[in-house]
Write a protein that holds these residues in place. Structure first.
Motif, short mmCIF file in Angstrom:
data_model
loop_
_atom_site.label_atom_id
_atom_site.label_comp_id
_atom_site.label_asym_id
_atom_site.label_seq_id
_atom_site.Cartn_x
_atom_site.Cartn_y
_atom_site.Cartn_z
N SER A 36 0.84 -1.20 0.00
CA SER A 36 0.00 0.00 0.00
C SER A 36 0.87 1.24 0.00
N PHE A 46 -5.43 9.06 -0.33
CA PHE A 46 -6.06 7.76 -0.12
C PHE A 46 -4.98 6.69 -0.16
N TRP A 99 -3.77 0.27 -3.23
CA TRP A 99 -3.35 -1.12 -3.00
C TRP A 99 -2.83 -1.75 -4.28
N GLN A 116 -6.40 -2.72 -6.95
CA GLN A 116 -6.96 -1.38 -7.08
C GLN A 116 -8.46 -1.42 -7.37
N TRP A 134 -10.40 -2.65 -5.43
CA TRP A 134 -10.89 -2.27 -4.10
C TRP A 134 -10.96 -0.74 -3.99
N ASN A 135 -9.93 -0.06 -4.51
CA ASN A 135 -9.94 1.41 -4.52
C ASN A 135 -11.10 1.95 -5.37
N LEU A 155 -14.00 0.33 -5.90
CA LEU A 155 -15.23 0.05 -5.13
C LEU A 155 -15.40 1.03 -3.98
N ARG A 156 -14.31 1.44 -3.36
CA ARG A 156 -14.36 2.42 -2.26
C ARG A 156 -14.66 3.83 -2.75
N GLY A 157 -14.51 4.07 -4.04
CA GLY A 157 -14.76 5.39 -4.59
C GLY A 157 -13.54 6.29 -4.65
N ASP A 158 -12.35 5.76 -4.31
CA ASP A 158 -11.11 6.55 -4.38
C ASP A 158 -10.61 6.70 -5.81
N LYS A 187 -11.32 11.70 -10.65
CA LYS A 187 -10.76 10.56 -9.91
C LYS A 187 -9.61 9.96 -10.71
#
Length: 157
Positions: A9, A20, A23, A66, A68-69, A71-74, A105
């Motif tokens: 990370s 943020f 990953w 990423q 995951w990033n 999905l998190r909205g980052d 983004k």
């Protein structure tokens, strides 16, 4: 990141200049971050690269976490690549029109990457491609970039 973890990370700068945690799958030796501040991007024959790391980077597999990033909205699937905070500060002073990259983004892939502007490529050209993407965004452009991500690997190391 823990020393031997399969995941890695880093703090990155996203939309609105917010930080943020990005990953990735580990592709470099665990202590590689000690010399990470010295360069913007990974060199072609970087001695810190793990044997499996070259394969992961060549096929963009190191970036799978990423999602995951996203999905998190980052992050989004397509957009300018996010940079580390100390590089953002330096690049803002060195490259004209750098800051508009933070209006959107950051993405897992982008117009600059599919045009070979990654690794040790020209940073000013990379920023120009990012600005082109922002100014000319369309769903069709995103689809093109996503498809090109799987066939264009220039400077992927």
């Amino acid at each position: 990141s823990p020393g031997g973890s399969v995941f890695f990370s880093q703090t990155r700068i996203g939309a609105g200049h917010r930080t943020f945690t990005l990953w990735k799958l580990r592709s470099m030796q665990p202590d590689a971050c000690a010399s990470d501040d010295l360069q913007q991007s990974t060199a072609r024959a970087d001695p810190r690269l793990l044997r499996i790391g070259g394969f992961l980077r060549r096929w963009n597999l190191d970036e799978l976490p990423q999602f995951w990033n996203v999905l998190r909205g980052d992050m989004s699937l397509v957009g300018p690549r996010p940079e580390r905070p100390h590089h953002v500060d330096r690049l803002t002073a060195e490259i004209p029109h750098y800051l508009p990259r933070h209006l959107v983004k950051p993405g897992m892939s982008g117009w600059a990457q599919v045009n070979g502007l990654r690794g040790e490529s020209d940073l000013a050209a990379r920023v120009q491609h990012d600005i082109y993407y922002i100014e000319n965004w369309s769903a069709w452009l995103d689809v093109q970039i996503i498809l090109l991500t799987f066939v264009r690997w220039k400077n992927a190391y």
